[in-house]
Write a protein that holds these residues in place. Structure first.
Motif, PDB file in Angstrom:
ATOM      1  N   ALA A   1       0.817  -1.212   0.000  1.00 23.94           N
ATOM      2  CA  ALA A   1       0.000   0.000   0.000  1.00 23.94           C
ATOM      3  C   ALA A   1       0.852   1.264   0.000  1.00 23.94           C
ATOM      4  N   ASN A   2       2.159   1.093  -0.213  1.00 22.48           N
ATOM      5  CA  ASN A   2       3.097   2.220  -0.267  1.00 22.48           C
ATOM      6  C   ASN A   2       3.101   3.018   1.037  1.00 22.48           C
ATOM      7  N   LEU A   3       3.122   2.294   2.158  1.00 23.97           N
ATOM      8  CA  LEU A   3       3.182   2.897   3.487  1.00 23.97           C
ATOM      9  C   LEU A   3       4.480   2.503   4.176  1.00 23.97           C
ATOM     10  N   TYR A   4       5.041   3.411   4.957  1.00 23.58           N
ATOM     11  CA  TYR A   4       6.217   3.087   5.756  1.00 23.58           C
ATOM     12  C   TYR A   4       5.782   2.114   6.850  1.00 23.58           C
ATOM     13  N   ASN A   5       6.426   0.952   6.911  1.00 25.93           N
ATOM     14  CA  ASN A   5       5.981  -0.134   7.790  1.00 25.93           C
ATOM     15  C   ASN A   5       6.612  -0.012   9.180  1.00 25.93           C
ATOM     16  N   CYS A   6       5.787   0.384  10.145  1.00 28.35           N
ATOM     17  CA  CYS A   6       6.239   0.474  11.530  1.00 28.35           C
ATOM     18  C   CYS A   6       5.698  -0.683  12.370  1.00 28.35           C
ATOM     19  N   GLY A   7       5.249  -1.753  11.718  1.00 25.36           N
ATOM     20  CA  GLY A   7       4.752  -2.909  12.444  1.00 25.36           C
ATOM     21  C   GLY A   7       5.846  -3.574  13.255  1.00 25.36           C
ATOM     22  N   GLN A   8       5.483  -4.033  14.451  1.00 17.26           N
ATOM     23  CA  GLN A   8       6.439  -4.649  15.364  1.00 17.26           C
ATOM     24  C   GLN A   8       5.885  -5.976  15.874  1.00 17.26           C
ATOM     25  N   ASN A   9       6.668  -7.024  15.748  1.00 19.83           N
ATOM     26  CA  ASN A   9       6.230  -8.338  16.228  1.00 19.83           C
ATOM     27  C   ASN A   9       5.920  -8.294  17.716  1.00 19.83           C
ATOM     28  N   SER A  10       4.810  -8.906  18.105  1.00 21.36           N
ATOM     29  CA  SER A  10       4.369  -9.011  19.506  1.00 21.36           C
ATOM     30  C   SER A  10       3.966  -7.681  20.118  1.00 21.36           C
ATOM     31  N   ALA A  11       3.801  -6.656  19.316  1.00 23.73           N
ATOM     32  CA  ALA A  11       3.456  -5.334  19.858  1.00 23.73           C
ATOM     33  C   ALA A  11       2.078  -5.349  20.506  1.00 23.73           C
ATOM     34  N   SER A  12       1.953  -4.589  21.570  1.00 21.58           N
ATOM     35  CA  SER A  12       0.672  -4.374  22.234  1.00 21.58           C
ATOM     36  C   SER A  12       0.031  -3.116  21.658  1.00 21.58           C
ATOM     37  N   ASN A  13      -1.224  -2.883  22.003  1.00 15.17           N
ATOM     38  CA  ASN A  13      -1.859  -1.632  21.588  1.00 15.17           C
ATOM     39  C   ASN A  13      -1.188  -0.433  22.245  1.00 15.17           C
ATOM     40  N   ASP A  14      -0.618  -0.630  23.428  1.00 11.00           N
ATOM     41  CA  ASP A  14       0.149   0.429  24.081  1.00 11.00           C
ATOM     42  C   ASP A  14       1.329   0.846  23.207  1.00 11.00           C
ATOM     43  N   LYS A  15       2.063  -0.140  22.739  1.00 11.28           N
ATOM     44  CA  LYS A  15       3.251   0.152  21.930  1.00 11.28           C
ATOM     45  C   LYS A  15       2.863   0.759  20.591  1.00 11.28           C
ATOM     46  N   ILE A  16       1.809   0.229  19.988  1.00 10.37           N
ATOM     47  CA  ILE A  16       1.348   0.761  18.711  1.00 10.37           C
ATOM     48  C   ILE A  16       1.002   2.243  18.856  1.00 10.37           C
ATOM     49  N   ALA A  17       0.278   2.593  19.911  1.00  9.95           N
ATOM     50  CA  ALA A  17      -0.114   3.983  20.131  1.00  9.95           C
ATOM     51  C   ALA A  17       1.101   4.857  20.420  1.00  9.95           C
ATOM     52  N   ARG A  18       2.043   4.355  21.199  1.00 11.55           N
ATOM     53  CA  ARG A  18       3.237   5.146  21.523  1.00 11.55           C
ATOM     54  C   ARG A  18       4.050   5.447  20.268  1.00 11.55           C
ATOM     55  N   LEU A  19       4.274   4.422  19.451  1.00 10.44           N
ATOM     56  CA  LEU A  19       5.052   4.621  18.239  1.00 10.44           C
ATOM     57  C   LEU A  19       4.321   5.528  17.254  1.00 10.44           C
ATOM     58  N   ALA A  20       3.007   5.341  17.142  1.00 11.89           N
ATOM     59  CA  ALA A  20       2.230   6.138  16.194  1.00 11.89           C
ATOM     60  C   ALA A  20       2.223   7.614  16.583  1.00 11.89           C
ATOM     61  N   THR A  21       1.979   7.917  17.856  1.00 13.33           N
ATOM     62  CA  THR A  21       1.943   9.320  18.277  1.00 13.33           C
ATOM     63  C   THR A  21       3.308   9.971  18.122  1.00 13.33           C
ATOM     64  N   ASN A  22       4.361   9.227  18.403  1.00 16.19           N
ATOM     65  CA  ASN A  22       5.718   9.740  18.225  1.00 16.19           C
ATOM     66  C   ASN A  22       5.959  10.087  16.759  1.00 16.19           C
ATOM     67  N   TYR A  23       5.575   9.180  15.889  1.00 15.92           N
ATOM     68  CA  TYR A  23       5.780   9.360  14.446  1.00 15.92           C
ATOM     69  C   TYR A  23       4.970  10.548  13.924  1.00 15.92           C
ATOM     70  N   ILE A  24       3.709  10.612  14.322  1.00 10.25           N
ATOM     71  CA  ILE A  24       2.835  11.682  13.856  1.00 10.25           C
ATOM     72  C   ILE A  24       3.329  13.039  14.322  1.00 10.25           C
ATOM     73  N   ASP A  25       3.763  13.127  15.585  1.00  7.29           N
ATOM     74  CA  ASP A  25       4.266  14.390  16.117  1.00  7.29           C
ATOM     75  C   ASP A  25       5.538  14.843  15.394  1.00  7.29           C
ATOM     76  N   GLN A  26       6.377  13.901  15.005  1.00  5.39           N
ATOM     77  CA  GLN A  26       7.634  14.257  14.358  1.00  5.39           C
ATOM     78  C   GLN A  26       7.467  14.588  12.880  1.00  5.39           C
ATOM     79  N   PHE A  27       6.588  13.845  12.181  1.00  4.78           N
ATOM     80  CA  PHE A  27       6.550  13.964  10.728  1.00  4.78           C
ATOM     81  C   PHE A  27       5.240  14.508  10.151  1.00  4.78           C
ATOM     82  N   SER A  28       4.174  14.543  10.933  1.00  6.58           N
ATOM     83  CA  SER A  28       2.865  15.009  10.448  1.00  6.58           C
ATOM     84  C   SER A  28       2.524  14.434   9.075  1.00  6.58           C
ATOM     85  N   PRO A  29       2.514  13.112   8.932  1.00  3.96           N
ATOM     86  CA  PRO A  29       2.180  12.521   7.625  1.00  3.96           C
ATOM     87  C   PRO A  29       0.733  12.810   7.250  1.00  3.96           C
TER      88      PRO A  29
END
Length: 220
Positions: free
Chosen positions: A80-108
């Motif tokens: 889908a031409n997306l930067y893949n930030c998927g992480q094996n065994s990730a929890s919803n906590d980790k997904i949210a932490r990584l996503a908010t960090n990414y969004i704040d830094q890059f505003s995709p």
């Protein structure tokens, strides 16, 4: 203390084998179960994420191993031409932490999140002026018996849903603040569960196979 990330380059510790975090191509990683002899190239970039041609900062996808593409050659974020930030065994906590960090830094413009299974939590353990993050999963051994015991004692379906709602709220507000469109998927949605259960599966015979990833990319 920094609750968003314990690293300036978004690298996520304890995900890939020691010594393999730097850019490179792997055929397997520590703990991976392989049922058949399928050769798969895991292209791991400088930030510890699985990406072959897409640079960090672009529209991105977040999730667990179903997003990372455990056991398949071409995961749905790549298709889908997306930067893949998927992480094996990730929890919803980790997904949210990584996503908010990414969004704040890059505003995709767009972020796609595939929320994962509820009985997972991320533990934040103080380390100097930041935190180290570890995943625990109900029914399996965690970082330490005392952490696992504490999690199991508080684990419930209601608690899992409340935890998901908190993380979804956090990501939604972050997206609105940065002008980012959020597309939400879930491993529990009928499309995800039904297609994932059908063979052929990934080379571990448990995770979703290539056909499922193709379908998710087509859906997007």
């Amino acid at each position: 203390m920094n609750l968003i990330s314990n690293s300036t380059n978004l690298y996520c510790p304890n995900t890939f084998p020691k010594g393999k975090e730097s850019p490179g191509i792997l055929n397997r990683f520590a703990g991976e179960v392989i049922i058949d002899d399928t050769e798969i190239e895991y292209h791991i970039d400088f930030h510890g994420y699985r990406n072959r041609n897409i640079a960090i900062g672009q529209n991105a996808a977040f999730g667990c191993s179903w997003t990372f593409g455990y056991g398949v050659a071409s995961p749905w974020p790549e298709l889908a031409n997306l930067y893949n930030c998927g992480q094996n065994s990730a929890s919803n906590d980790k997904i949210a932490r990584l996503a908010t960090n990414y969004i704040d830094q890059f505003s995709p413009d767009v972020v796609v999140i595939m929320w994962t299974f509820g009985p997972r939590r991320e533990l934040a353990i103080p380390s100097d002026d930041s935190y180290e993050f570890f995943e625990v999963l109900a029914g399996k051994h965690g970082l330490d018996n005392k952490y696992m015991k504490a999690f199991i004692e508080t684990h419930s379906d209601v608690g899992d849903q409340f935890n998901l709602d908190l993380n979804r709220t956090l990501v939604n507000y972050c997206c609105k603040a940065n002008g980012t469109q959020l597309i939400e998927l879930s491993v529990h949605e009928p499309l995800g569960m039904e297609l994932a259960a059908e063979p052929p599966r990934a080379r571990d015979d448990i995770h979703p196979g290539q056909g499922w990833h193709n379908s998710i990319a087509k859906l997007l």
